[in-house]
Motif scaffolding. Structure first.
Motif, PDB file in Angstrom:
ATOM      1  N   ALA A  65       0.840  -1.204   0.000  1.00  0.00           N
ATOM      2  CA  ALA A  65       0.000   0.000   0.000  1.00  0.00           C
ATOM      3  C   ALA A  65       0.876   1.256   0.000  1.00  0.00           C
ATOM      4  O   ALA A  65       0.598   2.224  -0.716  1.00  0.00           O
ATOM      5  CB  ALA A  65      -0.915  -0.008   1.221  1.00  0.00           C
ATOM      6  N   ARG A  66       1.951   1.204   0.768  1.00  0.00           N
ATOM      7  CA  ARG A  66       2.843   2.367   0.859  1.00  0.00           C
ATOM      8  C   ARG A  66       3.571   2.589  -0.479  1.00  0.00           C
ATOM      9  O   ARG A  66       3.725   3.732  -0.923  1.00  0.00           O
ATOM     10  CB  ARG A  66       3.863   2.100   1.976  1.00  0.00           C
ATOM     11  CG  ARG A  66       4.742   3.261   2.313  1.00  0.00           C
ATOM     12  CD  ARG A  66       4.346   3.954   3.598  1.00  0.00           C
ATOM     13  NE  ARG A  66       5.310   5.018   3.906  1.00  0.00           N
ATOM     14  CZ  ARG A  66       5.242   6.237   3.425  1.00  0.00           C
ATOM     15  NH1 ARG A  66       4.254   6.605   2.635  1.00  0.00           N
ATOM     16  NH2 ARG A  66       6.150   7.147   3.749  1.00  0.00           N
ATOM     17  N   LEU A  70       3.442   5.965  -2.772  1.00  0.00           N
ATOM     18  CA  LEU A  70       4.633   6.727  -3.177  1.00  0.00           C
ATOM     19  C   LEU A  70       4.730   6.829  -4.702  1.00  0.00           C
ATOM     20  O   LEU A  70       5.119   7.870  -5.241  1.00  0.00           O
ATOM     21  CB  LEU A  70       5.900   6.079  -2.601  1.00  0.00           C
ATOM     22  CG  LEU A  70       6.002   6.045  -1.064  1.00  0.00           C
ATOM     23  CD1 LEU A  70       7.247   5.281  -0.625  1.00  0.00           C
ATOM     24  CD2 LEU A  70       6.037   7.457  -0.485  1.00  0.00           C
ATOM     25  N   ARG A  71       4.357   5.743  -5.392  1.00  0.00           N
ATOM     26  CA  ARG A  71       4.377   5.768  -6.872  1.00  0.00           C
ATOM     27  C   ARG A  71       3.364   6.791  -7.382  1.00  0.00           C
ATOM     28  O   ARG A  71       3.623   7.513  -8.355  1.00  0.00           O
ATOM     29  CB  ARG A  71       4.058   4.370  -7.414  1.00  0.00           C
ATOM     30  CG  ARG A  71       4.202   4.236  -8.927  1.00  0.00           C
ATOM     31  CD  ARG A  71       5.615   4.490  -9.386  1.00  0.00           C
ATOM     32  NE  ARG A  71       5.876   3.966 -10.723  1.00  0.00           N
ATOM     33  CZ  ARG A  71       7.008   4.122 -11.372  1.00  0.00           C
ATOM     34  NH1 ARG A  71       8.013   4.786 -10.810  1.00  0.00           N
ATOM     35  NH2 ARG A  71       7.179   3.624 -12.576  1.00  0.00           N
ATOM     36  N   ASP A  78      13.832   3.650  -7.655  1.00  0.00           N
ATOM     37  CA  ASP A  78      15.007   3.873  -6.793  1.00  0.00           C
ATOM     38  C   ASP A  78      14.604   4.574  -5.501  1.00  0.00           C
ATOM     39  O   ASP A  78      15.015   4.186  -4.403  1.00  0.00           O
ATOM     40  CB  ASP A  78      16.065   4.728  -7.502  1.00  0.00           C
ATOM     41  CG  ASP A  78      16.874   3.895  -8.490  1.00  0.00           C
ATOM     42  OD1 ASP A  78      16.904   2.663  -8.312  1.00  0.00           O
ATOM     43  OD2 ASP A  78      17.462   4.473  -9.420  1.00  0.00           O
ATOM     44  N   ALA A  79      13.800   5.646  -5.658  1.00  0.00           N
ATOM     45  CA  ALA A  79      13.393   6.437  -4.485  1.00  0.00           C
ATOM     46  C   ALA A  79      12.510   5.600  -3.552  1.00  0.00           C
ATOM     47  O   ALA A  79      12.654   5.664  -2.329  1.00  0.00           O
ATOM     48  CB  ALA A  79      12.652   7.698  -4.938  1.00  0.00           C
ATOM     49  N   ILE A  80      11.615   4.799  -4.142  1.00  0.00           N
ATOM     50  CA  ILE A  80      10.737   3.940  -3.316  1.00  0.00           C
ATOM     51  C   ILE A  80      11.577   2.883  -2.592  1.00  0.00           C
ATOM     52  O   ILE A  80      11.344   2.568  -1.427  1.00  0.00           O
ATOM     53  CB  ILE A  80       9.637   3.268  -4.183  1.00  0.00           C
ATOM     54  CG1 ILE A  80       8.723   4.332  -4.796  1.00  0.00           C
ATOM     55  CG2 ILE A  80       8.817   2.285  -3.346  1.00  0.00           C
ATOM     56  CD1 ILE A  80       7.745   3.788  -5.836  1.00  0.00           C
ATOM     57  N   GLN A  81      12.585   2.374  -3.276  1.00  0.00           N
ATOM     58  CA  GLN A  81      13.463   1.360  -2.656  1.00  0.00           C
ATOM     59  C   GLN A  81      14.199   1.953  -1.452  1.00  0.00           C
ATOM     60  O   GLN A  81      14.290   1.320  -0.391  1.00  0.00           O
ATOM     61  CB  GLN A  81      14.485   0.858  -3.683  1.00  0.00           C
ATOM     62  CG  GLN A  81      15.366  -0.253  -3.126  1.00  0.00           C
ATOM     63  CD  GLN A  81      16.359  -0.774  -4.158  1.00  0.00           C
ATOM     64  OE1 GLN A  81      16.733  -0.057  -5.080  1.00  0.00           O
ATOM     65  NE2 GLN A  81      16.775  -2.015  -4.007  1.00  0.00           N
ATOM     66  N   SER A  92       8.143  -3.439  -8.417  1.00  0.00           N
ATOM     67  CA  SER A  92       7.624  -3.588  -9.784  1.00  0.00           C
ATOM     68  C   SER A  92       6.315  -4.381  -9.790  1.00  0.00           C
ATOM     69  O   SER A  92       5.334  -3.993 -10.433  1.00  0.00           O
ATOM     70  CB  SER A  92       8.676  -4.283 -10.648  1.00  0.00           C
ATOM     71  OG  SER A  92       8.086  -4.728 -11.843  1.00  0.00           O
ATOM     72  N   LEU A  93       6.291  -5.484  -9.038  1.00  0.00           N
ATOM     73  CA  LEU A  93       5.070  -6.311  -8.958  1.00  0.00           C
ATOM     74  C   LEU A  93       3.887  -5.509  -8.430  1.00  0.00           C
ATOM     75  O   LEU A  93       2.753  -5.686  -8.878  1.00  0.00           O
ATOM     76  CB  LEU A  93       5.298  -7.503  -8.010  1.00  0.00           C
ATOM     77  CG  LEU A  93       6.001  -8.724  -8.581  1.00  0.00           C
ATOM     78  CD1 LEU A  93       6.256  -9.739  -7.477  1.00  0.00           C
ATOM     79  CD2 LEU A  93       5.146  -9.368  -9.676  1.00  0.00           C
ATOM     80  N   TRP A  94       4.165  -4.661  -7.434  1.00  0.00           N
ATOM     81  CA  TRP A  94       3.087  -3.957  -6.766  1.00  0.00           C
ATOM     82  C   TRP A  94       2.562  -2.749  -7.544  1.00  0.00           C
ATOM     83  O   TRP A  94       1.396  -2.386  -7.393  1.00  0.00           O
ATOM     84  CB  TRP A  94       3.564  -3.461  -5.389  1.00  0.00           C
ATOM     85  CG  TRP A  94       3.912  -4.559  -4.430  1.00  0.00           C
ATOM     86  CD1 TRP A  94       3.437  -5.828  -4.440  1.00  0.00           C
ATOM     87  CD2 TRP A  94       4.816  -4.487  -3.330  1.00  0.00           C
ATOM     88  NE1 TRP A  94       3.988  -6.552  -3.426  1.00  0.00           N
ATOM     89  CE2 TRP A  94       4.838  -5.767  -2.710  1.00  0.00           C
ATOM     90  CE3 TRP A  94       5.614  -3.479  -2.788  1.00  0.00           C
ATOM     91  CZ2 TRP A  94       5.617  -6.048  -1.586  1.00  0.00           C
ATOM     92  CZ3 TRP A  94       6.391  -3.757  -1.666  1.00  0.00           C
ATOM     93  CH2 TRP A  94       6.385  -5.032  -1.081  1.00  0.00           C
TER      94      TRP A  94
END
Length: 287
Positions: A65-66, A70-71, A78-81, A92-94
């Protein structure tokens, strides 16, 4: 368990459930009730949820969900990671069904990366502090026997010991850690060592603030500065790059117990008693 009655089991279960509801972990309950068989422990705690501090939330759902949130704000993989600490393949899956964010300039990307990294460091530090607080609370009240055993281990690992080439049976403890000194002094008091049999001496680098260090240690152990033995100064070596400088550097405190040969021998005996106790319980567990 076959030789215990149903009443025994119910009584044990009541105790286990009470401890569980008080927030104890399985390990704490096991040690408190001396139930070292996992199956029996499972039966005693059947239907009892773990306390909040041991329970992990459904982390994957929360992270998914988070990541989508963020996306939606236009963040790159990169930033989400950096923000969530999960692999790009999971991200990527989410979020792959969501629209791609517009390309950012290098300056924007750099600023976002820096912010994300600072936030990650802040979160990691919070988590570290929380873990330490929970662990500190698990210790609870220190009884006399707790302090007695901790003190024996502390002395045998950190205190001065008699060596074949230097057979001095004398109780001397040197440390720069104020917590270590406080525990050691409390332990001496528990053992009934009279204050007049204890000598304190500061050991410090000659370039430090010697007066401040003497006041610091005297306050810590609750004596007047004038009661300290004469401070030992370490000579300055310009080739050594010293890290222990600044206001937090107080040198070491030397705690010596006068006429302590008998106490030294007792400490050595207590330590071997602990080692022997551990060996006996290991052998009993093997049989």
């Amino acid at each position: 368990m076959h030789h215990h009655t149903r009443a025994d089991f119910e009584s044990l279960r009541d105790q286990a459930v009470t401890l569980r509801r008080a927030g104890l972990s399985r390990r704490q309950i096991r040690d408190r009730l001396h139930v070292h068989n996992n199956d029996i422990l499972n039966r005693l705690l059947e239907g009892e949820p773990p306390p909040d501090w041991t329970r992990r939330p459904n982390a994957k759902d929360d992270l998914r969900a988070r990541a989508r949130e963020l996306r939606g704000r236009g963040m790159t993989y990169d930033a989400i990671q950096v923000e969530l600490g999960v692999s790009k393949s999971s991200i990527s899956l989410w979020v792959r069904d969501m629209p791609r964010p517009p390309r950012r300039t290098r300056e924007q990307a750099s600023a976002i990366g820096k912010r994300g990294w600072e936030e990650t460091l802040r979160r990691r530090d919070e988590e570290r502090q929380r873990t330490k607080r929970v662990a500190a609370d698990e210790i609870g009240t220190m009884g006399d026997r707790d302090l007695f055993l901790v003190g024996v281990g502390l002395y045998w690992s950190e205190g001065s010991k008699s060596k074949p080439h230097n057979p001095q049976e004398r109780v001397t403890f040197i440390n720069s850690d104020p917590g270590m000194i406080q525990v050691f002094v409390a332990w001496l008091s528990l053992l009934g060592v009279a204050p007049e049999h204890t000598q304190f001496r500061v050991q410090i680098h000659e370039s430090a603030d010697i007066g401040a260090a003497e006041r610091y240690w005297a306050d810590l152990v609750g004596i007047d500065v004038t009661s300290l033995a004469r401070t030992t100064l370490k000579r300055h070596n310009p080739k050594t790059v010293r890290k222990n400088v600044g206001e937090d550097y107080h040198g070491c405190l030397v705690v010596r117990v006068r006429q302590s040969a008998d106490l030294y021998r007792r400490i050595e005996g207590w330590w071997y008693g602990i080692v022997g106790g551990v060996r006996s319980s290991q052998e009993a567990n093997r049989t």
